[in-house]
Motif scaffolding. Structure first.
Motif, PDB file in Angstrom:
ATOM      1  N   PHE A 143       0.838  -1.200   0.000  1.00  0.00           N
ATOM      2  CA  PHE A 143       0.000   0.000   0.000  1.00  0.00           C
ATOM      3  C   PHE A 143       0.875   1.252   0.000  1.00  0.00           C
ATOM      4  N   ARG A 202       2.530   2.074  -3.260  1.00  0.00           N
ATOM      5  CA  ARG A 202       1.652   2.586  -4.308  1.00  0.00           C
ATOM      6  C   ARG A 202       1.150   3.994  -4.018  1.00  0.00           C
ATOM      7  N   SER A 203       1.374   4.474  -2.816  1.00  0.00           N
ATOM      8  CA  SER A 203       0.775   5.746  -2.395  1.00  0.00           C
ATOM      9  C   SER A 203       1.639   6.951  -2.783  1.00  0.00           C
ATOM     10  N   PRO A 204       1.047   7.950  -3.485  1.00  0.00           N
ATOM     11  CA  PRO A 204       1.761   9.176  -3.791  1.00  0.00           C
ATOM     12  C   PRO A 204       1.401  10.321  -2.840  1.00  0.00           C
ATOM     13  N   ALA A 240       4.558   8.013  -6.672  1.00  0.00           N
ATOM     14  CA  ALA A 240       4.116   6.832  -5.929  1.00  0.00           C
ATOM     15  C   ALA A 240       5.316   6.093  -5.350  1.00  0.00           C
ATOM     16  N   PHE A 268      -2.193   7.155   4.646  1.00  0.00           N
ATOM     17  CA  PHE A 268      -1.752   6.950   3.260  1.00  0.00           C
ATOM     18  C   PHE A 268      -2.969   6.801   2.342  1.00  0.00           C
ATOM     19  N   ILE A 273      -4.244   6.328  -1.857  1.00  0.00           N
ATOM     20  CA  ILE A 273      -3.916   5.972  -3.238  1.00  0.00           C
ATOM     21  C   ILE A 273      -5.055   6.451  -4.124  1.00  0.00           C
ATOM     22  N   TYR A 308      -8.429   4.455  -4.834  1.00  0.00           N
ATOM     23  CA  TYR A 308      -8.719   3.498  -3.768  1.00  0.00           C
ATOM     24  C   TYR A 308      -9.630   4.180  -2.743  1.00  0.00           C
ATOM     25  N   THR A 323      -7.909   3.184   2.965  1.00  0.00           N
ATOM     26  CA  THR A 323      -6.668   3.894   3.296  1.00  0.00           C
ATOM     27  C   THR A 323      -5.847   3.062   4.274  1.00  0.00           C
ATOM     28  N   TRP A 358     -13.494  10.288  -5.511  1.00  0.00           N
ATOM     29  CA  TRP A 358     -12.895   9.985  -6.808  1.00  0.00           C
ATOM     30  C   TRP A 358     -13.917  10.028  -7.952  1.00  0.00           C
TER      31      TRP A 358
END
Length: 216
Positions: free
Chosen positions: A44, A47-49, A71, A109, A111, A114, A117, A168
């Protein structure tokens, strides 16, 4: 609009009174809290920016700061240790000053796309180890410091907040032009924004140019 006042009889003042208002915690919600990063948490984070960093000073005054980069910008040093590069900002140093006096931090965090979290709580230290900083360089520029977090607990958080907010969903995205620009709002709050539209436009363009030059 008058000042809002809390009625004392409706103030929940202790944990016993608080928990009496809710059903018991689901067993899985208790068991899911881990004391270290497992493979799913590592994936996770990789992949998180974007993350939110929660801190407090010694007087309990809280602050939440957004942190974003490519990311996987947060380095996983081992199962109990993370390193967050500190990129150029406005030099207020709110989070960093808090960490120096109160090392307890909370991380969230996120993504894009997604709804769930990842939450990480731990103790942070500000470090300027050249080898570590060089490993987090972007475009040839290393951060001045990094926030190293010793993980005390981590757990995945359900999707309810993101589902409720439709964060999103493009159909729920708002038009940024519905509010004034960032520069205008800050000037309105401080020294006063110019009435001349051309002058205001130049200030907005100056901020965009600063973004282009100073992200790293």
């Amino acid at each position: 609009m008058g000042d809002f006042e809390i009625k004392p009889e409706f103030a929940v003042k202790d944990e016993t009174a608080l928990r009496a208002l809710f059903p018991d915690t689901h067993e899985l919600a208790v068991k899911k809290v881990l004391g270290a990063l497992d493979p799913h948490a590592c994936d996770f984070i990789g992949r998180s920016p974007f993350l939110c960093l929660g801190t407090q000073d010694l007087d309990g005054r809280a602050d939440v700061s957004p942190r974003g980069d490519h990311a996987g910008f947060v380095r996983i040093l081992d199962r109990n240790t993370l390193a967050i590069p500190d990129r150029p900002g406005n030099n207020r140093l709110d989070s960093l000053s808090n960490i120096v006096t109160n090392p307890s931090v909370g991380l969230l965090f996120i993504i894009p796309g997604y709804d769930d979290t990842l939450r990480v709580n731990g103790r942070a230290t500000i470090v300027n180890d050249p080898e570590l900083l060089e490993s987090m360089s972007v475009n040839g520029r290393a951060p001045k410091i990094a926030i190293v977090v010793k993980v005390r607990e981590t757990f995945l958080h359900c999707a309810k907040a993101f589902r409720r907010s439709h964060l999103w969903d493009p159909e729920h995205h708002q038009n940024r032009s519905d509010m004034p620009s960032l520069v205008k709002m800050i000037l309105d709050q401080t020294t006063g924004a110019p009435d001349d539209e051309d002058e205001m436009r130049k200030l907005d363009e100056g901020l965009e140019e600063d973004y282009r030059k100073s992200l790293y």
